[in-house]
Design a protein around this motif. Sequence first.
Motif, PDB file in Angstrom:
ATOM      1  N   TYR A   1       4.164  16.577   8.217  1.00 33.21           N
ATOM      2  CA  TYR A   1       4.108  15.219   7.870  1.00 33.21           C
ATOM      3  C   TYR A   1       5.497  14.555   8.192  1.00 33.21           C
TER       4      TYR A   1
ATOM      5  N   TYR B   1       1.599   5.525  -2.663  1.00 32.24           N
ATOM      6  CA  TYR B   1       1.670   7.067  -2.409  1.00 32.24           C
ATOM      7  C   TYR B   1       2.785   7.454  -3.568  1.00 32.24           C
TER       8      TYR B   1
ATOM      9  N   MET C   1       7.869   9.226  14.942  1.00 29.80           N
ATOM     10  CA  MET C   1       7.404   7.777  14.768  1.00 29.80           C
ATOM     11  C   MET C   1       8.777   6.896  14.932  1.00 29.80           C
TER      12      MET C   1
ATOM     13  N   ILE D   1       7.877  15.519  10.077  1.00 30.34           N
ATOM     14  CA  ILE D   1       8.192  15.893  11.555  1.00 30.34           C
ATOM     15  C   ILE D   1       7.444  14.697  12.100  1.00 30.34           C
TER      16      ILE D   1
ATOM     17  N   GLU E   1       0.989  -1.223   0.163  1.00 28.54           N
ATOM     18  CA  GLU E   1       0.209  -0.093  -0.137  1.00 28.54           C
ATOM     19  C   GLU E   1       1.003   1.301  -0.016  1.00 28.54           C
TER      20      GLU E   1
ATOM     21  N   TRP F   1      13.678  10.906   6.382  1.00 26.21           N
ATOM     22  CA  TRP F   1      12.691  12.056   6.722  1.00 26.21           C
ATOM     23  C   TRP F   1      13.201  13.369   7.091  1.00 26.21           C
TER      24      TRP F   1
ATOM     25  N   PHE G   1      -2.759  15.171   9.453  1.00 20.70           N
ATOM     26  CA  PHE G   1      -2.138  15.659   8.080  1.00 20.70           C
ATOM     27  C   PHE G   1      -3.339  15.462   6.952  1.00 20.70           C
TER      28      PHE G   1
ATOM     29  N   ARG H   1      -3.948   6.784   1.830  1.00 22.78           N
ATOM     30  CA  ARG H   1      -3.606   6.925   3.319  1.00 22.78           C
ATOM     31  C   ARG H   1      -4.426   6.256   4.149  1.00 22.78           C
TER      32      ARG H   1
ATOM     33  N   LEU I   1       3.208  19.344   4.465  1.00 22.47           N
ATOM     34  CA  LEU I   1       4.520  18.378   4.311  1.00 22.47           C
ATOM     35  C   LEU I   1       5.395  18.440   5.375  1.00 22.47           C
TER      36      LEU I   1
ATOM     37  N   GLU J   1      -1.360  11.402  12.658  1.00 26.67           N
ATOM     38  CA  GLU J   1      -1.647  11.341  11.120  1.00 26.67           C
ATOM     39  C   GLU J   1      -2.889  12.002  10.364  1.00 26.67           C
TER      40      GLU J   1
ATOM     41  N   VAL K   1      -3.087   2.521   3.846  1.00 26.44           N
ATOM     42  CA  VAL K   1      -2.014   2.556   4.527  1.00 26.44           C
ATOM     43  C   VAL K   1      -2.121   2.380   6.122  1.00 26.44           C
TER      44      VAL K   1
ATOM     45  N   LEU L   1      -5.189  18.014   4.188  1.00 29.56           N
ATOM     46  CA  LEU L   1      -5.335  17.635   2.677  1.00 29.56           C
ATOM     47  C   LEU L   1      -6.795  17.877   2.407  1.00 29.56           C
TER      48      LEU L   1
ATOM     49  N   GLN M   1       6.533  11.768  10.951  1.00 29.25           N
ATOM     50  CA  GLN M   1       7.286  10.481  10.519  1.00 29.25           C
ATOM     51  C   GLN M   1       8.554  10.346  11.322  1.00 29.25           C
TER      52      GLN M   1
END
Lengths: 496, 434
Positions: free
Chosen positions: B409, A334, B416, B411, A330, A477, B284, B225, B406, B281, B228, B288, B413
């Motif tokens: 997002y 993206y 995490m 940040i 998945e 990242w 985010f 998204r 973005l 998330e 996922v 969008l 990640q």
Amino acid sequence: MRQHMYTQHFGRKTRTLANTQLYCEQQRRFRAKSNVTDRSFYFEIRYRKWHPRRASECGCCVELRWKFVFSKSPELRAMSGHTVPADFSEHMLDLDEDEDLEVFTKNTSLPDGSPMPNSPSSMVNQYRLEDDDEGQEVANTKDIFVTVDHPESQVTAIETFVLYRVVTRTTRSDFDSSEYEVRRRYQDFVWLRSKLEEKHPTLIVHPLPEKFVMKGMVERFNDDFIETRRRALHRFLNKISEHPILSYSQHFQVFLTAQDLAPHRKQGPGFLSRMGETVRAVANSVRGLKSRPEEFAVMQEYVDDFSNKMCCMDKVTQRIVKEQREYVDELKQYSPTYARWGELEEDLTEPLKGMASCVVQCSKEAEEHIQHLSEVLVPALHEYVLCAETLKAVMRRRDNIQAEFEAKNEALLTRKVEQEALQEEVDVLADRMEQANNSLKGDWLRWQRSMKTDLRSAFISAAEKNVEYYEKCLAVWESFLVSQRADSSGGQEDVA
Amino acid sequence: MADSVSSEEVAVISNTDITSTESENNIINTMVERGTALLRKLEINVAEAEKRTGKNTVNMQETYTVYLIEIRPAETEGGTPAAPDTLWRRYSEFELLRTYLLVTYPYIIIPPLPEKRAEFVWHKLSADNLDPDFVERRRVGLENFLLRVASHPVLSNDKIFFLFLTEEKGWRDAVLETGFQDKADSRLKSLSAMFRVKNPDKRFTALKQYSDELNSIISQLLRIRARVADRLYGVYKVHGNYGRVFSEWSAIEKEMGDGLQSAGHHMDTYAASIDDILEEEEHFADQLKEYLFYTDAVRSVCRKHELIQYELEMAAQDLVQKKQQKEELATGTVRIFSLKGMTSKLFGQESPEQKESRLAALEQSIQEGEETVKEKNTECQEFVRAAWDDIERFKEQKDKDLREALISYAIMQISMCKKGIQVWSNAKECFSKM
């Protein structure tokens, strides 16, 4: 003179123990990990003269010194293990004060020249120095190295099968040569294992990879399947070669050396005798055991629980691999969408393309991670699922041996005729039972230690790989972030 | 949430440890910093949400949620901040406000409301409008809407908007009094009508295409998204099973027991961490979604322009026709087929008086037509000018906001990954101690 001999043998294997406290701790481990080998590996310790004082406080050191003494002097050998000579000094090597403690290994037989006994129980008193790097330690003492590689398909008129190349390098004297190369197929391994189990019914013989994979019916000649199997066969032979008793089995030697195994395979008790054993086993299990000795009852309980846990672990791990695969599939979606968006925009093209590339990189890392899991953790756990089954079989065989003895014994007690003949049979069975129990007891400790090592290293490796995966994604990242901030601020902001 | 509006600096992100909620504040701060007159005076919050029950228009009991709007004067000269003026509004009132704005300012890209129903859900979120997570996210979305309107150079001056923020009771009547409903109907008709414009404005065409494409892309992203998120949830949660098995296994082991037990705890921690991660998330996804709904607003501006353009073209065409008719009548030549021409041929010419009166009527009509065309032309030009102003403003806002999104997002990640590193390092240590 003696000194010289030692250095000659393993001069490069000196290990320095920096202080006596460490030495004492080493000694403790030394003692706890009893090795089970039928070759005598003595560890002779040279230590500072003042150590005897400390040694009296440390029970393990005392015992060790006794062992040390044992190896030197035939007279002292006559002494029982429980008394300690008050003064060892004449038996010890002279040392300078400043010398560090050094440890040597030495191949030897008993002072009177006879070979060391074969049964595990007598080996409990032998010691092996525990090392931080156990692999290296094993390598230090290993004198046989086996590899399984180069799988090749063989096509004959009747069937198709895979041959594996088995290469052996050894310094053992009972091998004629120091290097062997043979070709073996899966059935040959099955033969070897069944022979080993036959000869040593209560030793824990490492399991073979399964005949086929039930789930998904993997085709036998699929590359992945062959590679997985090859690895497992390699592990199998290495486990056998590390086993203190099994590695000296004649069948093992034949397996490693004979160019053609076929003549050897025809010998020995065949199908019918195995059949007979099974029938006996069933008959005995129907009767039931009178009672299991405490330690084996505990063992049985452990084996059942362990088997459950391993099955769970195996299932959970396979599920994780599956979920991760689906996640990566998945995730990959993206990237083309972000790329498409990047094309659409004018000012946002850079960050959007950056996102697309980040996703691609992270998916790659995730795939590598999955690969590692499949190659390291999954097979390790699966192997121990199979081990659990092996353990159950060993317990059953031990139970059967006990049951046979008990049956005969009962006959002896109840029947009035043929007392002498029966007595003889009972004695034989009693001996057999005792030997079986002792074998199992000895091998049990060895197996537990081996299990702990194997699983611990598999888990550590899996955890490390997880950390690595997250670290790599983090880097991806963070570099994206840096590039975005540099763009937007024109270098005015602080970038942490 | 007390924004510090008094600070003059634009919020600067200076470290990676900023959370995404903080960076959300940055976006709002930036909006505020645009410095409309309204926002210089007032601080606007949507502070709370509450469930109410009442009778609706058909006299049935219903449960609905109301949101508390807080207004505070922006500058507090020392001393304690003043108590806020508050009023309660429900979602349908926000919708009414927005419709009013859409109709009154057709050339402005009106900020969107948060979604009516939860879409693009993944399995954890319920699509229930009364679900507390959904309500909370809607609260944030409504606040965002108010701030966007309040920071808009044109919309912030609207009286009705001001009343929305200040008059709880009288607002509805005030809105209805503007008579925007009639315009609303015609607007609705126009948006759904099919018509072809002869000379479409290239810029608007390009904008509409862009907006449609963006809509499709963002929808796609949101769908991905959701999938996922679902998968990742699965991965993390299955590790919770490790926790359970390790714990049970540790009970039967002597030496390995402690290591296994503590490793099991870390597996549980790992499994539990996904809830927070996905919550962040969600934020985010909301950003969008806002722009997804913005594309609808952009599209409607384009359509409105098309309509005006079409009306202009129609009026111009009409005028041309009338002029031709007059010419025909005046010179007597029949250049194009007309019913009058036919009938006069069949039934004879009309009398000079009739002709005169008809000419006069046409002249009148032509004059009116010219007026109309001039009006429409002005209207169109005005629309185009005003719209492009707003479109440029919107583009800038969009670029900045999406860039921020973005970054936040990334940040998220990073955070995490850091959590993952910590948990697994801990687990590795436990395994080493086994």
